[in-house]
Design a protein around this motif. Structure first.
Motif, mmCIF file in Angstrom:
data_model
loop_
_atom_site.group_PDB
_atom_site.id
_atom_site.type_symbol
_atom_site.label_atom_id
_atom_site.label_comp_id
_atom_site.label_asym_id
_atom_site.label_seq_id
_atom_site.Cartn_x
_atom_site.Cartn_y
_atom_site.Cartn_z
ATOM 1 N N ARG A 233 -2.210 41.485 48.661
ATOM 2 C CA ARG A 233 -2.963 40.783 49.714
ATOM 3 C C ARG A 233 -3.701 39.574 49.142
ATOM 4 O O ARG A 233 -3.775 38.525 49.779
ATOM 5 C CB ARG A 233 -3.970 41.722 50.397
ATOM 6 N N GLU A 234 -4.219 39.718 47.923
ATOM 7 C CA GLU A 234 -4.908 38.599 47.269
ATOM 8 C C GLU A 234 -3.925 37.458 47.003
ATOM 9 O O GLU A 234 -4.243 36.280 47.219
ATOM 10 C CB GLU A 234 -5.550 39.071 45.964
ATOM 11 N N ALA A 235 -2.721 37.776 46.576
ATOM 12 C CA ALA A 235 -1.691 36.763 46.340
ATOM 13 C C ALA A 235 -1.313 36.074 47.645
ATOM 14 O O ALA A 235 -1.149 34.848 47.692
ATOM 15 C CB ALA A 235 -0.464 37.387 45.682
ATOM 16 N N GLN A 236 -1.199 36.839 48.739
ATOM 17 C CA GLN A 236 -0.888 36.259 50.046
ATOM 18 C C GLN A 236 -2.005 35.309 50.487
ATOM 19 O O GLN A 236 -1.744 34.237 51.035
ATOM 20 C CB GLN A 236 -0.720 37.341 51.107
ATOM 21 N N LEU A 237 -3.233 35.709 50.271
ATOM 22 C CA LEU A 237 -4.376 34.888 50.650
ATOM 23 C C LEU A 237 -4.370 33.569 49.873
ATOM 24 O O LEU A 237 -4.571 32.492 50.451
ATOM 25 C CB LEU A 237 -5.679 35.651 50.401
ATOM 26 N N LYS A 238 -4.094 33.622 48.568
ATOM 27 C CA LYS A 238 -4.027 32.407 47.761
ATOM 28 C C LYS A 238 -2.906 31.493 48.247
ATOM 29 O O LYS A 238 -3.082 30.275 48.354
ATOM 30 C CB LYS A 238 -3.841 32.741 46.281
#
Length: 163
Positions: A11-16
């Motif tokens: 999810r953090e990678a998607q947000l970035k």
């Protein structure tokens, strides 16, 4: 616990990725390109024995620095839809003919014939052009024709939409 950690990292990678995409869209929307230049020669420019790029030597506006007042050539800094206009003033004793050029292709033109009864001529034209980055747009003065150097002889363009 490892599955939850992997989930959070994904999810953090998607947000970035989303943030990078949003920043890219903001940059596209903030690109401004617009110019107006006039041919200030204090009199007749031409006739010449061959076609010649008309250099509009007095720059009024050049947002994005895409118009070169030494060469008379606009170079598209980004791909997109652009709008160009060009107008001229000339005496009626010589014919006048101007071509709007994209790279080596004639797009539109404007002209007037020689007349002994007509002391002055005015003309112009306009076009929307889809340009790739680096495409060049300029105005060519036809062989054996002339224009009058004044604020009435001008060339303008602007980016309508970045693509």
């Amino acid at each position: 616990m490892d599955a939850f950690k992997e989930y959070l990292e994904a999810r953090e990678a998607q947000l970035k990725d989303s943030q990078i995409h949003i920043e890219g869209l903001k940059r596209k929307e903030s690109i401004m390109v617009a110019f107006t230049a006039v041919a200030e020669y204090s009199g007749a420019h031409g006739p010449f024995n061959m076609d010649r790029t008309l250099v509009y030597n007095k720059v009024i506006t050049n947002i994005g620095d895409a118009y070169n007042s030494c060469s008379g050539i606009f170079s598209a800094p980004v791909a997109g839809l652009y709008h160009f206009t060009f107008f001229y003033h000339a005496g009626g004793q010589h014919p006048s003919k101007l071509f709007l050029m994209k790279n080596c292709e004639t797009i539109v033109m404007t002209s007037d014939h020689k007349s002994s009864n007509d002391s002055a001529d005015n003309g112009g034209n306009a076009a929307f052009l889809q340009l790739k980055e680096g495409d060049q747009v300029f105005v060519r003065l036809g062989a054996n024709t002339h224009v009058w150097g004044s604020s009435q002889t001008n060339f303008s363009g602007f980016l309508v939409r970045h693509m």
